[in-house]
Structure formats: C-alpha cells, structure tokens
Design a protein around this motif. Structure first.
Motif, PDB file in Angstrom:
ATOM      1  N   UNK A 224       0.825  -1.208   0.000  1.00 26.25           N
ATOM      2  CA  UNK A 224       0.000   0.000   0.000  1.00 26.25           C
ATOM      3  C   UNK A 224       0.864   1.264   0.000  1.00 26.25           C
ATOM      4  N   UNK A 225       1.915   1.235   0.823  1.00 27.59           N
ATOM      5  CA  UNK A 225       2.802   2.401   0.903  1.00 27.59           C
ATOM      6  C   UNK A 225       3.469   2.672  -0.441  1.00 27.59           C
ATOM      7  N   UNK A 226       3.932   1.615  -1.108  1.00 30.80           N
ATOM      8  CA  UNK A 226       4.634   1.793  -2.379  1.00 30.80           C
ATOM      9  C   UNK A 226       3.669   2.304  -3.463  1.00 30.80           C
ATOM     10  N   UNK A 227       2.441   1.766  -3.472  1.00 35.31           N
ATOM     11  CA  UNK A 227       1.461   2.264  -4.448  1.00 35.31           C
ATOM     12  C   UNK A 227       1.243   3.770  -4.263  1.00 35.31           C
ATOM     13  N   UNK A 228       1.088   4.161  -3.004  1.00 31.64           N
ATOM     14  CA  UNK A 228       0.819   5.569  -2.713  1.00 31.64           C
ATOM     15  C   UNK A 228       2.001   6.450  -3.135  1.00 31.64           C
ATOM     16  N   UNK A 229       3.205   5.956  -2.884  1.00 32.94           N
ATOM     17  CA  UNK A 229       4.400   6.710  -3.260  1.00 32.94           C
ATOM     18  C   UNK A 229       4.435   6.918  -4.786  1.00 32.94           C
ATOM     19  N   UNK A 230       4.153   5.849  -5.516  1.00 31.35           N
ATOM     20  CA  UNK A 230       4.181   5.942  -6.980  1.00 31.35           C
ATOM     21  C   UNK A 230       3.027   6.799  -7.497  1.00 31.35           C
ATOM     22  N   UNK A 231       1.883   6.632  -6.861  1.00 31.07           N
ATOM     23  CA  UNK A 231       0.708   7.378  -7.299  1.00 31.07           C
ATOM     24  C   UNK A 231       0.950   8.879  -7.143  1.00 31.07           C
ATOM     25  N   UNK A 232       1.589   9.244  -6.048  1.00 27.54           N
ATOM     26  CA  UNK A 232       1.883  10.671  -5.832  1.00 27.54           C
ATOM     27  C   UNK A 232       2.879  11.188  -6.859  1.00 27.54           C
ATOM     28  N   UNK A 233       3.740  10.304  -7.327  1.00 22.36           N
ATOM     29  CA  UNK A 233       4.713  10.723  -8.338  1.00 22.36           C
ATOM     30  C   UNK A 233       4.026  10.973  -9.692  1.00 22.36           C
ATOM     31  N   UNK A 234       3.042  10.129 -10.028  1.00 21.09           N
ATOM     32  CA  UNK A 234       2.481  10.199 -11.381  1.00 21.09           C
ATOM     33  C   UNK A 234       1.124  10.898 -11.466  1.00 21.09           C
ATOM     34  N   UNK A 235       0.437  11.048 -10.356  1.00 24.93           N
ATOM     35  CA  UNK A 235      -0.911  11.617 -10.418  1.00 24.93           C
ATOM     36  C   UNK A 235      -0.942  12.971  -9.740  1.00 24.93           C
ATOM     37  N   UNK A 236      -1.167  14.012 -10.530  1.00 22.39           N
ATOM     38  CA  UNK A 236      -1.243  15.370  -9.989  1.00 22.39           C
ATOM     39  C   UNK A 236      -2.632  15.940 -10.260  1.00 22.39           C
ATOM     40  N   UNK A 237      -3.066  16.813  -9.363  1.00 21.67           N
ATOM     41  CA  UNK A 237      -4.263  17.591  -9.685  1.00 21.67           C
ATOM     42  C   UNK A 237      -5.557  17.102  -9.051  1.00 21.67           C
ATOM     43  N   UNK A 238      -5.517  15.964  -8.343  1.00 23.58           N
ATOM     44  CA  UNK A 238      -6.727  15.495  -7.656  1.00 23.58           C
ATOM     45  C   UNK A 238      -6.475  15.553  -6.153  1.00 23.58           C
ATOM     46  N   UNK A 239      -7.421  16.121  -5.440  1.00 26.79           N
ATOM     47  CA  UNK A 239      -7.266  16.298  -3.997  1.00 26.79           C
ATOM     48  C   UNK A 239      -7.863  15.093  -3.251  1.00 26.79           C
ATOM     49  N   UNK A 240      -6.977  14.272  -2.690  1.00 26.52           N
ATOM     50  CA  UNK A 240      -7.413  13.074  -1.962  1.00 26.52           C
ATOM     51  C   UNK A 240      -7.401  13.278  -0.453  1.00 26.52           C
ATOM     52  N   UNK A 241      -7.431  14.534  -0.017  1.00 22.51           N
ATOM     53  CA  UNK A 241      -7.343  14.824   1.412  1.00 22.51           C
ATOM     54  C   UNK A 241      -8.369  14.015   2.214  1.00 22.51           C
ATOM     55  N   UNK A 242      -7.892  13.272   3.198  1.00 24.25           N
ATOM     56  CA  UNK A 242      -8.776  12.449   4.037  1.00 24.25           C
ATOM     57  C   UNK A 242      -9.201  11.151   3.376  1.00 24.25           C
ATOM     58  N   UNK A 243      -8.696  10.885   2.174  1.00 26.38           N
ATOM     59  CA  UNK A 243      -9.138   9.691   1.429  1.00 26.38           C
ATOM     60  C   UNK A 243      -7.954   8.807   1.044  1.00 26.38           C
ATOM     61  N   UNK A 244      -6.987   8.739   1.930  1.00 21.96           N
ATOM     62  CA  UNK A 244      -5.776   7.991   1.596  1.00 21.96           C
ATOM     63  C   UNK A 244      -6.077   6.517   1.324  1.00 21.96           C
ATOM     64  N   UNK A 245      -6.964   5.940   2.129  1.00 19.42           N
ATOM     65  CA  UNK A 245      -7.295   4.518   1.942  1.00 19.42           C
ATOM     66  C   UNK A 245      -7.894   4.287   0.554  1.00 19.42           C
ATOM     67  N   UNK A 246      -8.739   5.232   0.104  1.00 25.18           N
ATOM     68  CA  UNK A 246      -9.361   5.105  -1.217  1.00 25.18           C
ATOM     69  C   UNK A 246      -8.323   5.305  -2.325  1.00 25.18           C
ATOM     70  N   UNK A 247      -7.385   6.232  -2.076  1.00 24.68           N
ATOM     71  CA  UNK A 247      -6.329   6.488  -3.059  1.00 24.68           C
ATOM     72  C   UNK A 247      -5.520   5.208  -3.271  1.00 24.68           C
ATOM     73  N   UNK A 248      -5.225   4.549  -2.150  1.00 20.08           N
ATOM     74  CA  UNK A 248      -4.461   3.291  -2.194  1.00 20.08           C
ATOM     75  C   UNK A 248      -5.276   2.195  -2.883  1.00 20.08           C
ATOM     76  N   UNK A 249      -6.577   2.169  -2.593  1.00 20.26           N
ATOM     77  CA  UNK A 249      -7.408   1.039  -3.022  1.00 20.26           C
ATOM     78  C   UNK A 249      -7.484   0.898  -4.539  1.00 20.26           C
ATOM     79  N   UNK A 250      -7.052   1.918  -5.264  1.00 22.34           N
ATOM     80  CA  UNK A 250      -7.111   1.824  -6.726  1.00 22.34           C
ATOM     81  C   UNK A 250      -6.366   0.598  -7.255  1.00 22.34           C
ATOM     82  N   UNK A 251      -5.295   0.229  -6.601  1.00 20.26           N
ATOM     83  CA  UNK A 251      -4.536  -0.913  -7.148  1.00 20.26           C
ATOM     84  C   UNK A 251      -5.226  -2.245  -6.928  1.00 20.26           C
ATOM     85  N   UNK A 252      -6.098  -2.325  -5.918  1.00 18.31           N
ATOM     86  CA  UNK A 252      -6.830  -3.581  -5.689  1.00 18.31           C
ATOM     87  C   UNK A 252      -7.755  -3.898  -6.873  1.00 18.31           C
TER      88      UNK A 252
END
Ligand SMILES: [Zn+2]
Length: 325
Positions: A211-239
């Motif tokens: 989960x941590x690695x997905x989030x790290x990569x996602x932050x590198x490649x995905x700009x412009x969407x505000x996921x504030x308070x939705x970290x679990x959902x941001x991570x869940x994309x890879x599932x």
C-alpha cells in the motif's frame, strides 16, 4: 504526460468552479449534462459503423460489412448473455468476430471501433498460413491496430460524416476520448512501476509495504486530484487492477501501443490514404517481423524520447483546444 494530465484536470476544476478537484469530480460531465447517446438500436449501431469505416477506408468498410452479413457481430446486451467485450477469431474460417454488451452509451462506440481495429488486423493477416508463428503479433502491435482505429475513425463519429452524434455530442465524445488517452498514461506508468517493484523486491510480500509503495508511486504520477482524508481510497485503486494479480508485468503494452496509435493518427492528419495503406500493410505482416519493423511498416517509430512524446501530447492538446472552441 503528467503535466498534460494535470493541465486537463486544472481546466476541469475551473469549468466546475471548484476550489479543489476531488476524486468524484473526475468521472462526471463537467457541466452536468446527461450522457451522450450514440445510437438507439443494434441495427443502427452497426449500419452507422459501416459508413464510418467506409470513410476511413472503403476496404475496411467492406470488412465490417462482411462481419455484419456473416453474423460475426454479437453486440447487443441481452438477458443471460456473458459480460465483456472482445474480438476473437475463427482461425480455420479466417474470420474475426466481435462480442460485446452494448447498451447505447459512448463507451460502446469506443469499444466497437477498438475491437473493429483488431478484427481488421485479422482480415489483413489471415493469409499468413502458420497459425502460431505468423498471425497475431504481441500486444504492443496488436493494440496499435485497435487503438489507432479509435483515432482514425473518430473524425467520422459525427452524424454529418455518416456517424453517430449531433455536432455538440460529437465534440463532447471526442473531448472525452482524447482526455482519457492523456489520463491513461500516468495510470499506466504507476501500474508498470508498481509491478516491477512488487514482483522483484522481497518487500512486495508485505501487505502494508504494498500500500505504501502504491501511494508513493501514485503521488509521483498523479497530480491535480485532492485526496485529502481519502488515503485509503487512493491506495485502493490498485486492488481494482486485475493485471497486478493475474498477469505479471502485463500493462505497459497499452502505453507503448498508444504511443504508436497516436503516431498513426498524426500521420493520418497529413495523409489519410497513405497512412491507412501503411497501417493495413503493417497489420498484414501479422507476427512475421520483429516489433520495430512492424512499427516501421506502419510509418511509426518505437520511440520513448521526450521529443516524440512531447509532440504527440501537443497534438492531442491542440485538438482538444480546437474541439473546445
Ligand atoms: Zn484491444
């Protein structure tokens, strides 16, 4: 691609007059309009398809008509039918067939022209006799056949060109299609980078590390969407990404092929008939040549440099600007 995707999202945020673009703001019409409806019946869906492909190339139009006449288009959703959308082939009969579940939405049209691209590849290469080594190249080329057909057919999606949409809906459908091409690349890059990590680093066996690695990569490649308070959902994309679970290292092919498809489109804007002739010739080679040579035959390059990609991004952005008026 990442800055271009961020520009798209910024424009969307401004259109929607939002202080921040939240994840649920991305998949909706920015002006809250009802969805476009390209067709009402399966007959209309196919008939207009014949005229669209005819405009791309008369021989491709004939291929599609052959599929219509021989019952090789099972497009309509109906009770009890299996889900999904794909092209497959009847190798002895030397015919492709398309299976899908159309319900009259914009995605159905994109699916049809995509699968038709695969089907045309079938028609072009069925005379390569050795079934297992001369037909159907790898995905990096097979998806050029289909993704390029999305872009080659797109100018004729308007009813005024024999296609499906009113002028306003045509613009909406094309904008949506082109935006999704740009937005796909950052996602593709995340999935690919994640796959390389998860299958090669021993830490990939740890659930929290994944989960941590997905989030790290996602932050590198995905700009412009505000996921504030939705970290679990941001991570869940890879599932949700079935490739990661079932087909190791399979996904980047779509990114490679899309770069090829964009080049085919670029060439067609200057020389439609020459480009389509080269595209058909390349499809006809099946898998008889190595990938760089298949690309060369199609008049495109297997290239990943900033200049080539930058030019393609500019082309898409210019077209978007033109469509948005
Ligand atoms: Zn495909």
């Amino acid at each position: 691609m990442v800055p271009a995707a961020a520009r798209l999202l910024k424009r969307r945020q401004q259109q929607m007059r939002l202080d921040a673009l939240r994840p649920w703001d991305v998949g909706v019409d920015a002006e809250g309009r009802p969805p476009v409806r390209p067709f009402e019946s399966a007959t209309e869906f196919v008939d207009r398809g014949v005229s669209v492909f005819n405009r791309v190339d008369p021989e491709l139009g004939r291929y599609f008509q052959t599929m219509q006449q021989e019952g090789l288009l099972d497009l309509e959703s109906r009770r009890g039918k299996a889900p999904g959308g794909y092209m497959t082939d009847l190798p002895r009969k030397k015919r492709p067939l398309i299976f899908m579940n159309a319900a009259g939405v914009a995605d159905d049209l994109v699916t049809l022209v995509h699968e038709a691209g695969h089907a045309f590849q079938g028609f072009e290469q069925f005379d390569n006799n050795l079934l297992f080594c001369q037909r159907w190249p790898g995905m990096e080329m097979a998806e050029v056949g289909s993704m390029a057909m999305e872009l080659l057919s797109a100018p004729y999606w308007a009813r005024s060109a024999g296609g499906y949409y009113s002028e306003e809906d045509y613009r909406r459908a094309r904008i949506d299609h082109l935006e999704r091409i740009i937005l796909f690349f950052p996602h593709c890059a995340t999935v690919d980078a994640f796959q390389h990590w998860i299958y090669t680093d021993p830490a990939g066996s740890d659930a929290e590390a994944r989960d941590r690695e997905w989030l790290r990569l996602r932050k590198r490649f995905e700009e412009g969407i505000d996921y504030d308070g939705l970290e679990a959902e941001w991570i869940a994309r890879w599932y949700q990404q079935i490739h990661i679970f079932e087909v190791p290292f399979y996904y980047i092919e779509y990114g490679i092929a899309q770069l090829g498809a964009l080049q085919v489109w670029r060439n067609a804007l200057k020389d439609q008939s020459g480009t389509v002739a080269a595209y058909r010739k390349a499809l006809g080679l099946g898998s008889t040549r190595p990938l760089p040579e298949l690309y060369e035959a199609a008049g495109i390059k297997l290239a990943f440099d900033a200049q080539t990609i930058g030019e393609l991004v500019s082309l898409v952005e210019e077209e978007l600007e033109r469509l948005e008026g």
